[in-house]
Design an enzyme around this catalytic site. Structure first.
Site, mmCIF file in Angstrom:
data_model
loop_
_atom_site.group_PDB
_atom_site.id
_atom_site.type_symbol
_atom_site.label_atom_id
_atom_site.label_comp_id
_atom_site.label_asym_id
_atom_site.label_seq_id
_atom_site.Cartn_x
_atom_site.Cartn_y
_atom_site.Cartn_z
ATOM 1 N N HIS A 206 43.279 22.861 -4.223
ATOM 2 C CA HIS A 206 42.023 23.028 -3.261
ATOM 3 C C HIS A 206 40.598 23.107 -3.761
ATOM 4 O O HIS A 206 39.729 22.826 -2.993
ATOM 5 C CB HIS A 206 42.356 23.920 -1.952
ATOM 6 C CG HIS A 206 41.927 25.309 -2.290
ATOM 7 N ND1 HIS A 206 42.609 26.107 -2.917
ATOM 8 C CD2 HIS A 206 40.860 25.851 -2.136
ATOM 9 C CE1 HIS A 206 42.210 27.198 -3.301
ATOM 10 N NE2 HIS A 206 40.935 27.202 -2.761
HETATM 11 C C1 UD1 Z 1 37.525 27.863 0.742
HETATM 12 C C2 UD1 Z 1 36.650 29.000 -0.293
HETATM 13 C C3 UD1 Z 1 37.797 29.112 -1.356
HETATM 14 C C4 UD1 Z 1 39.000 29.611 -0.966
HETATM 15 C C5 UD1 Z 1 39.563 28.585 0.081
HETATM 16 C C6 UD1 Z 1 41.051 29.054 0.521
HETATM 17 C C7 UD1 Z 1 34.278 28.849 -0.404
HETATM 18 C C8 UD1 Z 1 33.123 28.100 -1.307
HETATM 19 N N1 UD1 Z 1 35.418 28.534 -0.746
HETATM 20 O O1 UD1 Z 1 37.622 26.700 0.274
HETATM 21 O O2 UD1 Z 1 37.383 30.170 -2.242
HETATM 22 O O3 UD1 Z 1 40.016 29.761 -2.116
HETATM 23 O O4 UD1 Z 1 38.650 28.520 1.005
HETATM 24 O O5 UD1 Z 1 41.758 28.134 1.172
HETATM 25 O O6 UD1 Z 1 34.161 29.395 0.636
HETATM 26 N N2 UD1 Z 1 39.150 22.276 6.725
HETATM 27 C C9 UD1 Z 1 39.787 21.858 7.734
HETATM 28 N N3 UD1 Z 1 40.566 22.923 8.536
HETATM 29 C C10 UD1 Z 1 40.440 24.513 8.244
HETATM 30 C C11 UD1 Z 1 39.770 24.580 6.952
HETATM 31 C C12 UD1 Z 1 38.986 23.924 6.299
HETATM 32 O O7 UD1 Z 1 39.935 20.832 8.002
HETATM 33 O O8 UD1 Z 1 41.161 24.966 8.859
HETATM 34 C C13 UD1 Z 1 38.189 21.409 5.976
HETATM 35 C C14 UD1 Z 1 36.790 21.670 5.912
HETATM 36 O O9 UD1 Z 1 36.228 21.089 7.360
HETATM 37 C C15 UD1 Z 1 35.941 21.192 5.046
HETATM 38 C C16 UD1 Z 1 37.125 21.364 4.047
HETATM 39 O O10 UD1 Z 1 38.513 21.416 4.507
HETATM 40 O O11 UD1 Z 1 35.690 19.867 5.164
HETATM 41 C C17 UD1 Z 1 36.918 22.469 2.856
HETATM 42 O O12 UD1 Z 1 36.921 23.812 3.868
HETATM 43 P P1 UD1 Z 1 35.973 25.018 3.223
HETATM 44 O O13 UD1 Z 1 35.864 26.116 4.315
HETATM 45 O O14 UD1 Z 1 34.481 24.479 3.134
HETATM 46 O O15 UD1 Z 1 36.434 25.419 1.829
HETATM 47 P P2 UD1 Z 1 37.685 25.521 1.077
HETATM 48 O O16 UD1 Z 1 37.981 24.362 0.112
HETATM 49 O O17 UD1 Z 1 38.644 25.777 2.238
#
Ligand code: UD1
Length: 351
Positions: A206
């Site tokens: 991820h």
């Molecule tokens: C975040 C953390 C990372 C951690 C990871 C665990 C930061 C910079 N990164 O990364 O350190 O290891 O969480 O998972 O804070 N999304 C969904 N549903 C959800 C969650 C996210 O669809 O429940 C989508 C978001 O809308 C976004 C993408 O996934 O487009 C990434 O989510 P984001 O929270 O920005 O970062 P992670 O990659 O989850």
């Protein structure tokens, strides 16, 4: 006198870390915890299931700040947290790890002179292009108590001139892993995936550096597909990776793609596996806690002791050592108690 701790969580790994500390706070007289969920992770499989499985009380606040770019997400969290902290008037703010939620919580508190406590302080990848490296460095530099999971973390902070408030307490994720080992026995995830008669590996991907650039994503998926020629590779798919693959027209052919798993089912799946392939920080250690070898899908790791002791290797480096040694510095599963005692000590001193 009761002191109020405002705990900020938002992303999956933070629920795992906050659970044992929350339980330890409850056992302690004189401390009250108010839980704030930023909403960074919002899918049931990425958030709610962890609260249920780990026995975390529902958050007092959910800011609903998920999605968007890093600046937007962090900015919206800051805007929501400042009035909330002004209203709640906590004696300290407690943050975990290195996500955007961590930075937002720490920064808001520091700017209005509320003490900041950081669990999982001092970790460094020395790669400033990682959003997490920026978040953790900034957080450490405004924190008043810095709870380090490893001795290396303590030394990292020392090199940056941070010595005051630094405490080596071991790893709270180990506290959670011990709990999972006791309670995950009821899971039938291996049977549901029909893997009971075969060796298999568990993979997760991820990190922004593996997903946001199509070439990097191709490279990491090719690595997994090659491993899958030997034995099944189960890939509980993070929404970021699912979205990135769809955007860049990448497929998961040959991999066993499933929805993200809760904490206990993941622990159970790992415990029955032949190996873990991951770019997550937490899973590298969880593999070790369950005594399963790991390959880290990155070019560096913050958890160097997993490599030094033969349980982990970086994907482009030679094979794991044959000899695997236990890692004593992660503690004995009582890190949360140490953290809570230190928080009480700090708050009594400033009272
Ligand atoms: C975040 C953390 C990372 C951690 C990871 C665990 C930061 C910079 N990164 O990364 O350190 O290891 O969480 O998972 O804070 N999304 C969904 N549903 C959800 C969650 C996210 O669809 O429940 C989508 C978001 O809308 C976004 C993408 O996934 O487009 C990434 O989510 P984001 O929270 O920005 O970062 P992670 O990659 O989850």
């Amino acid at each position: 006198m009761t002191c109020k701790i405002l705990t900020i969580v938002g992303a999956r790994p933070q629920f795992v870390k906050a659970a044992p500390v929350g339980h330890a706070i409850k056992k302690m007289d004189g401390l009250q915890e108010v839980l704030v969920h930023t909403g960074q992770h919002y899918d049931t499989a990425m958030s709610e299931v962890f609260f249920e499985e780990l026995g975390i009380a529902a958050p007092a606040y959910n800011l609903g700040v998920g999605g968007g770019g890093h600046g937007e997400m962090t900015g919206r969290m800051l805007m929501a947290l400042e009035p909330l902290m002004a209203e709640e008037k906590p004696d300290a703010v407690l943050v975990y790890g290195d996500t955007n939620s961590t930075l937002a919580g720490a920064l808001t508190a520091a700017k209005i002179h509320i003490p900041v406590f950081h669990v999982e302080a001092g970790l460094r990848s020395f790669r400033m292009t990682m959003p997490e490296e920026i978040n953790r460095r900034m957080t450490d530099h405004v924190a008043n108590l810095l709870f380090c999971p490893t001795k290396r973390a303590v030394n990292n902070l020392k090199r940056e001139g941070i010595e005051k408030g630094v405490l080596f307490v071991g790893d709270v994720m180990y506290d959670s892993a011990l709990l999972a080992a006791k309670t995950d026995a009821g899971s039938d995830i291996v049977e549901r995936l029909d893997l009971q008669t075969t060796a298999y590996e568990v993979a997760t991907v991820h990190r922004a550096e593996n997903t946001d650039n199509p070439q990097a994503l191709t490279e990491v998926l090719s690595f997994l597909k090659e491993r899958a020629l030997n034995m099944p590779v189960v890939l509980p798919l993070h929404p970021r990776t699912r979205n990135a693959a769809a955007k860049h027209g990448q497929t998961f052919d040959g991999l066993m793609v499933i929805d993200p798993l809760g904490y206990l089912e993941m622990a159970h799946l790992i415990r029955g596996s032949a190996g873990v392939l991951t770019d997550s920080g937490g899973l590298q250690k969880e593999a070790y806690f369950h005594r399963v070898p790991c390959i880290t899908l990155r070019d560096e790791t913050e958890w160097v002791e997993t490599i030094d002791n033969g349980w982990n290797r970086l994907w482009k480096s030679p094979k794991n050592y044959e000899e695997k040694r236990d890692i004593s510095e992660y503690g004995t599963g009582n890190s949360a108690d140490k953290i809570v005692k230190a928080m009480i000590g700090f708050l009594n001193d400033v009272a």
